[in-house]
Design a protein around this motif. Structure first.
Motif, PDB file in Angstrom:
ATOM      1  N   ILE A  14     -13.121  57.242 -13.582  1.00 23.89           N
ATOM      2  CA  ILE A  14     -12.400  55.976 -13.406  1.00 23.89           C
ATOM      3  C   ILE A  14     -12.375  55.536 -11.945  1.00 23.89           C
ATOM      4  N   ASP A  15     -12.519  56.494 -11.030  1.00 22.05           N
ATOM      5  CA  ASP A  15     -12.515  56.126  -9.602  1.00 22.05           C
ATOM      6  C   ASP A  15     -13.740  55.318  -9.210  1.00 22.05           C
ATOM      7  N   ASN A  32     -20.892  52.864  -8.692  1.00 24.68           N
ATOM      8  CA  ASN A  32     -19.713  52.036  -8.982  1.00 24.68           C
ATOM      9  C   ASN A  32     -19.962  51.117 -10.169  1.00 24.68           C
ATOM     10  N   ILE A  33     -18.859  50.704 -10.800  1.00 27.59           N
ATOM     11  CA  ILE A  33     -18.887  49.585 -11.747  1.00 27.59           C
ATOM     12  C   ILE A  33     -17.873  48.582 -11.211  1.00 27.59           C
ATOM     13  N   LEU A  34     -18.376  47.403 -10.850  1.00 23.37           N
ATOM     14  CA  LEU A  34     -17.520  46.379 -10.244  1.00 23.37           C
ATOM     15  C   LEU A  34     -17.133  45.375 -11.324  1.00 23.37           C
ATOM     16  N   LYS A  43      -8.725  52.233 -18.484  1.00 23.94           N
ATOM     17  CA  LYS A  43      -8.683  53.360 -19.437  1.00 23.94           C
ATOM     18  C   LYS A  43      -8.762  52.828 -20.874  1.00 23.94           C
ATOM     19  N   SER A  44      -8.002  51.771 -21.164  1.00 23.08           N
ATOM     20  CA  SER A  44      -8.022  51.212 -22.526  1.00 23.08           C
ATOM     21  C   SER A  44      -9.391  50.621 -22.835  1.00 23.08           C
ATOM     22  N   ALA A  45      -9.990  49.962 -21.837  1.00 25.74           N
ATOM     23  CA  ALA A  45     -11.310  49.351 -22.059  1.00 25.74           C
ATOM     24  C   ALA A  45     -12.354  50.427 -22.344  1.00 25.74           C
ATOM     25  N   ILE A  46     -12.226  51.564 -21.675  1.00 20.96           N
ATOM     26  CA  ILE A  46     -13.142  52.685 -21.954  1.00 20.96           C
ATOM     27  C   ILE A  46     -12.847  53.239 -23.348  1.00 20.96           C
ATOM     28  N   ARG A  47     -11.561  53.340 -23.681  1.00 23.61           N
ATOM     29  CA  ARG A  47     -11.166  53.932 -24.973  1.00 23.61           C
ATOM     30  C   ARG A  47     -11.751  53.171 -26.156  1.00 23.61           C
TER      31      ARG A  47
END
Ligand code: FES
Length: 496
Positions: free
Chosen positions: A440-441, A413-415, A427-431
């Protein structure tokens, strides 16, 4: 002497000043809440005010030489994340020996953030939360980040006393309002539990934090504190204790230790990252056999400061941007962009090739549909600020993973902790490369874990011991002396 009239929220405050005195200093001296992110350095451009019959000026660059009337921006409700307990553990009610102090004992947990303060009022007979309140941290008039506030104490006689007074006055104000509304006496407030980053807790105790601003960034204290309320001039039961949770280092504070200790134990069977994104980014990696922590100076871009059209998450801010369409807090005309909106816009610009991978744009990008004289624009300098902020976080994450010898795909996980982490679109932060591109889950937006930790420490004395035990297991990685950090930082500047 000259007179300065300050108009705000329909009221007028008149204050006298010396000829030539700086307008921002006068506003600060008046005690009026005011947003001055760079603390009067003249760099952020956010302290602009309207002087009647003169026009808009940058108040920290304006020496007053005659009687003037100043229109200050009215207060706006800030979007403050107060509670989310989905992933928090619970503890038995055992607040210690407080039941002799009042027949209706109340406890207060306080999360002192650099930007916002959140108060949780608990009925100590049941352990139930009876009220939650939040407000902007009044110290914000001395700068949006901890470094500006430390500089203020270095440049100003009684600076640390002034920052302490801002916090204590706010605590007394909010507790007073709660007691009045719910018919309690201040004497019924018999226990306080406080978390915050290390600088905030230093200023709360009136302890100078100058040593935190310079290498090796050493705090005066990191241990948990149990202070008689009278010592802090907090207007509650005179035999009440004020509990401060333990911090880890100058830049990983009690807000992180309390937050980490508050999450459900099941997470500790797994490997996860715990990330609190703000002006100061705190990152913790929990693996099967180690807990590593670091802090990176992300800078105030995600708080809206140093961004030409940046603003806090208040009414009028573009908070999300999807397919070229803005969502504005309060559904009013957009006036600027807050952190979560900024990340969406930069992701959109990348997807639509308005922004190149090396961070260049041909011209300012005007947010579609943004009215006003020139519309709301994203400039080349704004993009640079975003590159600095996102690569600081990304590089911190990479360094911890590589020091632990695992890859991002080994994480369960990433908390994401804290207000900002809760409102961003993952999604935008990853982009934009702020966060790792994993499934993303695996991401969980945890809410105000610092506040949850403060509540658990209020409820249970044994939770305080748990925090100290956890703190002793954490290895702090000082990135400023880490040989590979600057390389990672440079590499993460680019977009993909
Ligand atoms: S420019 Fe005045 S506070 Fe930043």
């Amino acid at each position: 002497m000259i007179s300065v009239k300050l108009h705000k929220n329909g009221g007028i405050t008149t204050i006298t000043a010396e000829k030539g005195e700086n307008l921002l200093k006068i506003i600060q001296r008046s005690g009026t809440d005011f947003y001055a992110p760079c603390g009067g350095n003249g760099t952020c451009g956010k302290c602009r005010v309207n002087i009647l019959n003169e026009g808009v000026v940058t108040s920290c660059l304006y020496p007053v030489d005659k009687n003037i009337e100043v229109i200050l921006p009215d207060d706006r409700e800030m979007k403050v994340l107060s509670s989310q307990y989905d992933y928090s553990k619970d503890v038995d009610l055992d607040p210690g020996d407080i039941y002799s102090l009042s027949d209706s004992p109340i406890g207060v947990a306080i999360d002192i953030g650099t930007t916002t303060m959140v108060y949780y009022f608990m009925d100590l007979k049941t352990g139930g939360i009876t009220d939650i309140r939040s407000n902007v941290n009044p110290q914000i008039k001395y700068g949006a980040d901890v470094i500006s506030r430390i500089n203020f104490t270095a440049e100003t006689d009684d600076g640390i006393e002034e920052l302490q007074r801002q916090l204590i006055d706010n605590i007394n104000l909010v507790i007073g309002r709660f007691c009045k509304k719910h018919n309690f006496s201040n004497n019924d407030i018999v226990r306080l539990s406080i978390v915050g980053n290390t600088v905030m807790l230093h200023t709360l105790l009136g302890v100078n934090a100058l040593t935190i601003a310079h290498a090796p960034f050493t705090p005066v204290f990191t241990d948990a504190k149990n202070i008689p309320s009278v010592e802090l001039s907090v207007d509650i039961n005179k035999d009440a204790a004020v509990l401060l949770s333990p911090s880890l280092s100058g830049y990983v504070g009690a807000d992180i230790i309390a937050g980490l200790a508050s999450i459900d134990e099941s997470f500790y069977q797994k490997q996860f990252l715990f990330v609190d994104i703000g002006t100061n980014g705190e990152i913790v990696l929990v693996t099967k056999d180690r807990i590593l922590a670091c802090a990176t100076a992300a800078g105030p871009a995600f708080e809206g400061a140093n961004i030409s059209c940046g603003m806090s998450a208040v009414r009028g801010a573009v908070s999300s941007f999807k397919d070229g369409i803005s969502k504005v807090i309060g559904d009013v005309e957009a006036e600027g962009v807050c952190g979560s909106g900024l990340i969406d816009i930069v992701a959109y610009m990348l997807d639509n090739e308005i922004l190149s991978m090396d961070g260049n744009i041909e011209s300012d990008y005007v947010i579609p549909g943004s009215a006003g004289s020139n519309g709301i624009k994203i400039t080349q300098q704004d993009i640079r600020e975003v590159q600095l902020a996102k690569s600081a976080i990304a590089a911190g994450i990479s360094r911890l993973l590589s020091i632990a010898g695992i890859s991002v795909n080994d994480l369960d996980n990433i908390l994401l902790a804290g207000g900002f982490g809760n409102y961003i679109d993952i999604k935008s932060a990853i982009r934009i490369g702020l966060l790792p591109g994993i499934n993303i889950d695996k991401y969980i937006q945890m809410g105000n874990t610092a506040g949850n930790g403060a509540v658990l420490a209020l409820k249970s004395e044994s939770f305080v011991t748990e925090m100290e035990d956890l703190k002793n297991k954490v290895e702090y990685i000082e990135l400023s002396t880490d040989p590979d950090f600057s390389m990672e930082y440079a590499m993460n500047m680019f977009f993909t």
